[in-house]
Scaffold this motif. Structure first.
Motif, PDB file in Angstrom:
ATOM      1  N   UNK A   1      -6.090  -1.011   3.621  1.00 45.17           N
ATOM      2  CA  UNK A   1      -7.165  -0.692   2.680  1.00 45.17           C
ATOM      3  C   UNK A   1      -6.604  -0.069   1.404  1.00 45.17           C
ATOM      4  N   UNK A   2      -5.560   0.711   1.527  1.00 44.79           N
ATOM      5  CA  UNK A   2      -4.965   1.342   0.346  1.00 44.79           C
ATOM      6  C   UNK A   2      -4.195   0.342  -0.506  1.00 44.79           C
ATOM      7  N   UNK A   3      -3.603  -0.683   0.128  1.00 45.34           N
ATOM      8  CA  UNK A   3      -2.696  -1.587  -0.588  1.00 45.34           C
ATOM      9  C   UNK A   3      -3.411  -2.770  -1.241  1.00 45.34           C
ATOM     10  N   UNK A   4      -4.238  -3.480  -0.491  1.00 39.97           N
ATOM     11  CA  UNK A   4      -4.831  -4.719  -0.994  1.00 39.97           C
ATOM     12  C   UNK A   4      -6.070  -4.429  -1.839  1.00 39.97           C
ATOM     13  N   UNK A   5      -6.079  -4.961  -3.039  1.00 40.11           N
ATOM     14  CA  UNK A   5      -7.172  -4.689  -3.978  1.00 40.11           C
ATOM     15  C   UNK A   5      -8.504  -5.238  -3.468  1.00 40.11           C
ATOM     16  N   UNK A   6      -8.479  -6.362  -2.778  1.00 34.45           N
ATOM     17  CA  UNK A   6      -9.724  -6.961  -2.278  1.00 34.45           C
ATOM     18  C   UNK A   6     -10.449  -6.052  -1.288  1.00 34.45           C
ATOM     19  N   UNK A   7      -9.723  -5.142  -0.683  1.00 37.65           N
ATOM     20  CA  UNK A   7     -10.310  -4.249   0.310  1.00 37.65           C
ATOM     21  C   UNK A   7     -10.808  -2.945  -0.299  1.00 37.65           C
TER      22      UNK A   7
END
Length: 329
Positions: A53-59
């Motif tokens: 959740x912290x890394x992927x922008x879509x999340x």
């Protein structure tokens, strides 16, 4: 030479030392193996949720921000509390009064944070399903962040108020040296029961009953008008299905949480009312902890993005340039 009686003591050099448990070695080995497995799963799986959740922008959505807060609380339970209770389970407490105070306080704190996050998740799903047109304006990233900050701050204040007497003298209820016993006054137990169990259960139940009714009516409407709606507004059907699926998944998370925390609160309330004998609460506490392990397992079965995130993390694809913009949904 050490006598048999001294060998059974936690601290032979101390006069009022507690005695070690006399259970079978096989039972102890099985118990420690099972608890260690729960510890590893809790830490690793929640760390995956935090990284994903912290890394992927879509999340980076409002709902996932609440899941991130819950995952952080679950990770802290696994990383900072479970190891101490594994070594202490059925044996002697070797961390002293200060360690007892820290672990008990942190346990209260993380449970309170988890309950607060469950309430916020229920409110989020209620607005998303029951008032979808105004959801983007009502539930914004800033408001969700502010709500999460308040949840953590309130949990800290609640914990230190409930345990204020215990923190001043952690060993006041210990019957022997090498014991970690937490006893809370009846009035404080009632406040904690209402603030972190009965009150949240009432709020969550009312909100999800409303969500369930609206979700069922929406599902029926989509089935009966799917062709015409798809022809004119294809994105609307997809969005509604996505919101209903999210509500169902997070509803499972909430129900599992209630099932895991109920034994602890029921036993605590019964012990205060002298309906059952007071105990160390080891089994009930591990029911609470087991919930921290179950949450990411539920995500693994219900959220494709979780499974894709595991693949990207294990294959180190997240270390590649622009991996934050990967299509993970």
């Amino acid at each position: 030479m050490e006598t048999l009686e001294e060998a059974q003591l936690c601290f032979p050099a101390v006069n009022n030392s507690c005695k070690k448990s006399t259970g079978s070695h096989l039972e102890a080995a099985i118990t420690h193996t099972l608890l260690s497995l729960i510890f590893l799963l809790t830490v690793v799986l929640n760390l995956v949720v935090i990284i994903a959740i912290s890394h992927f922008r879509q999340l980076h959505t409002t709902t996932n921000l609440l899941l991130l807060s819950l995952a952080v609380a679950d990770f802290l339970v696994g990383f900072t509390e479970m190891p101490f209770y594994i070594f202490q389970y059925g044996q002697c407490w070797v961390l002293g009064d200060f360690g007892c105070a820290v672990i008990c306080t942190f346990s209260f704190f993380t449970v309170s944070v988890s309950v607060g996050n469950m309430v916020l998740i229920s409110v989020d799903r209620y607005v998303a399903i029951c008032d979808p047109m105004l959801y983007p304006t009502k539930v914004t990233m800033k408001r969700v962040q502010f709500s999460i900050y308040l949840c953590w701050i309130f949990s800290a204040v609640h914990t230190f108020w409930i345990l204020r007497d215990f923190l001043q003298q952690p060993d006041r209820y210990n019957s022997c040296y090498g014991e970690c016993v937490l006893v809370v006054n009846y009035a404080e137990v009632v406040v904690d029961l209402v603030a972190t169990f009965l009150g949240p259960i009432l709020i969550i139940t009312v909100l999800y009953m409303r969500v369930f009714v609206v979700a069922v009516s929406q599902a029926r409407a989509m089935r009966s008008h799917v062709k015409s709606v798809t022809h004119h507004r294809p994105g609307t059907v997809t969005a509604q299905k996505s919101e209903i699926k999210a509500a169902r998944t997070l509803g499972i998370v909430v129900i599992v949480f209630l099932l895991c925390c109920s034994p602890y609160y029921f036993v605590t309330a019964a012990a205060e009312s002298n309906l059952v004998e007071a105990s160390s609460g080891g089994t009930e506490i591990w029911f609470l902890y087991f919930n921290s392990c179950l949450n990411p397992i539920i995500y693994a079965f219900c959220y494709p993005w979780f499974r894709k995130s595991v693949k990207h993390i294990l294959t180190l694809q997240i270390l590649q340039p622009d991996s934050r913009d990967t299509n993970i949904l």
